[in-house]
Design an enzyme around this catalytic site. Structure first.
Site, PDB file in Angstrom:
ATOM      1  N   LYS A   1       0.784  -1.199   0.041  1.00 32.39           N
ATOM      2  CA  LYS A   1      -0.133   0.046   0.029  1.00 32.39           C
ATOM      3  C   LYS A   1       0.766   1.275   0.070  1.00 32.39           C
ATOM      4  O   LYS A   1       1.666   1.536   0.786  1.00 32.39           O
ATOM      5  CB  LYS A   1      -0.788   0.056   1.395  1.00 32.39           C
ATOM      6  CG  LYS A   1      -2.009  -1.057   1.088  1.00 32.39           C
ATOM      7  CD  LYS A   1      -3.043  -0.694   0.443  1.00 32.39           C
ATOM      8  CE  LYS A   1      -4.155  -1.802   0.696  1.00 32.39           C
ATOM      9  NZ  LYS A   1      -5.391  -1.527  -0.285  1.00 32.39           N
TER      10      LYS A   1
ATOM     11  N   LYS B   1     -14.371  -6.876  -7.723  1.00 32.61           N
ATOM     12  CA  LYS B   1     -14.816  -6.969  -6.308  1.00 32.61           C
ATOM     13  C   LYS B   1     -16.160  -7.200  -6.304  1.00 32.61           C
ATOM     14  O   LYS B   1     -16.911  -6.453  -6.889  1.00 32.61           O
ATOM     15  CB  LYS B   1     -14.459  -5.864  -5.424  1.00 32.61           C
ATOM     16  CG  LYS B   1     -12.964  -5.845  -5.307  1.00 32.61           C
ATOM     17  CD  LYS B   1     -12.337  -4.537  -4.248  1.00 32.61           C
ATOM     18  CE  LYS B   1     -10.875  -4.460  -3.998  1.00 32.61           C
ATOM     19  NZ  LYS B   1     -10.602  -3.300  -3.183  1.00 32.61           N
TER      20      LYS B   1
END
Length: 326
Positions: free
Chosen positions: A149, A245
């Site tokens: 990240k 997703k």
């Protein structure tokens, strides 16, 4: 048919910082469809970044429940009467589970997919200090792939910390819409030199058109910018990959269709998830069987072992059992 829904908080084993904040856990909504002695279940994770909440999701489910209970809404009709969001995801996956139980078939058979015993899955490292990033990367046991990240204050130092600990592990980065085009163009050559294979969602989705000015060589992946098939035309020429997703597609039904359409339009396929228990990881695993990149490491970061549901051994995610879903 009886429709039930409940909210509960799923806690993380440790806080995870991303570009838009630090997560300690999230609310999920679980749906049950009871019919002729069988129960189908589904789960979603409404996210504020998409303008959704657990209370809003429960209200959407309650609103459509009478039509489902009357037999006026099945899985096919559901795609038309609810938008692609978390509420539809939980209901859609519950319909899949119920159909499998009522018919005695597996969800794999119903979808026409082969069931792999396991699929390689990444491990995520959140935004940390460079020293903590090095420690986190060093502690991993031969990971198949790392997702780092970015979007913090010391991105390049953290990148170099991962490479110092894991010089040869496949690596991609996820910015969660935390950069500007200027910063993307500035950092992309450094990422390329470090062997980064993909940059996930560098800019906010409203800034997709700015990516026409992207000058880097590292391929981009659309996450927040890609919800369902209606987005694909807009993403062409700007993103090389899409992140599927189920909370964005509104369920497994549209996720399967998006995977097929994405492949036909030459996008690389990735599957991801919001915070999830095994009940949501199971249908995502089916999409993972079709993808080049699998980002389903939620079983590694939930605090309660019983929430994991599906086993992730640090390298691979293993197939779910029918007793869980499907």
């Amino acid at each position: 048919m009886k429709v039930s829904a409940r909210k509960r908080f799923v806690e993380l084993s440790h806080p995870i910082r991303v570009a838009f904040g630090t997560l300690l856990g999230l609310d999920v909504v679980e749906v049950s469809l009871d019919h002729t002695g069988f129960t189908g279940r589904g789960e979603c994770c409404p996210m504020a970044i998409y303008g959704q909440s657990a209370s809003q999701t429960l209200a959407e489910i309650a609103k459509i429940a009478p039509a489902i209970e009357a037999g006026d809404v099945d899985r096919a009709v559901l795609q038309r009467v609810l938008p692609a969001n978390a509420a539809r995801n939980a209901l859609d996956c519950a319909f899949w589970d119920l159909e499998a139980k009522v018919t005695g078939r597996t969800v794999w058979d119903i979808a026409g997919l082969a069931r792999p015993a396991s699929i390689p899955s990444d491990v995520t490292i959140g935004i940390l200090s460079p020293e903590e990033t090095f420690e986190a990367a060093s502690s991993l046991e031969a990971p198949t792939m790392i997702k780092l990240k970015l979007g913090g204050e010391r991105d390049i130092e953290c990148l170099r910390a991962v490479r110092a600990a894991r010089p040869d592990t496949p690596l991609f980065v996820d910015v969660n819409a935390g950069w500007t085009l200027e910063r993307l163009n500035q950092l992309a050559p450094i990422l390329a030199d470090a062997g980064v294979s993909m940059i996930e969602q560098p800019l906010p989705p409203g800034d997709d058109a700015l990516l026409d000015g992207y000058t880097g060589a590292v391929p981009l992946c659309a996450d927040e910018s890609c919800h369902d098939r209606s987005d694909l035309q807009r993403l062409q020429g700007r993103f090389a990959h899409i992140n599927i997703k189920l909370d964005k597609t509104g369920g497994l039904t549209e996720a399967l269709a998006l995977a097929q359409a994405g492949r036909e339009q030459n996008f690389g396929l990735m599957v991801g998830c919001m915070l999830a228990t095994g009940l949501a990881i199971a249908p995502a695993y089916m999409i993972g069987s079709l993808c080049d990149v699998v980002d389903l490491d939620a079983p590694l970061i939930v605090k309660r072992p019983e929430d994991a549901g599906v086993r992730h051994d640090g390298r691979c995610l293993h197939a779910f059992e029918r007793s869980l879903w499907g």
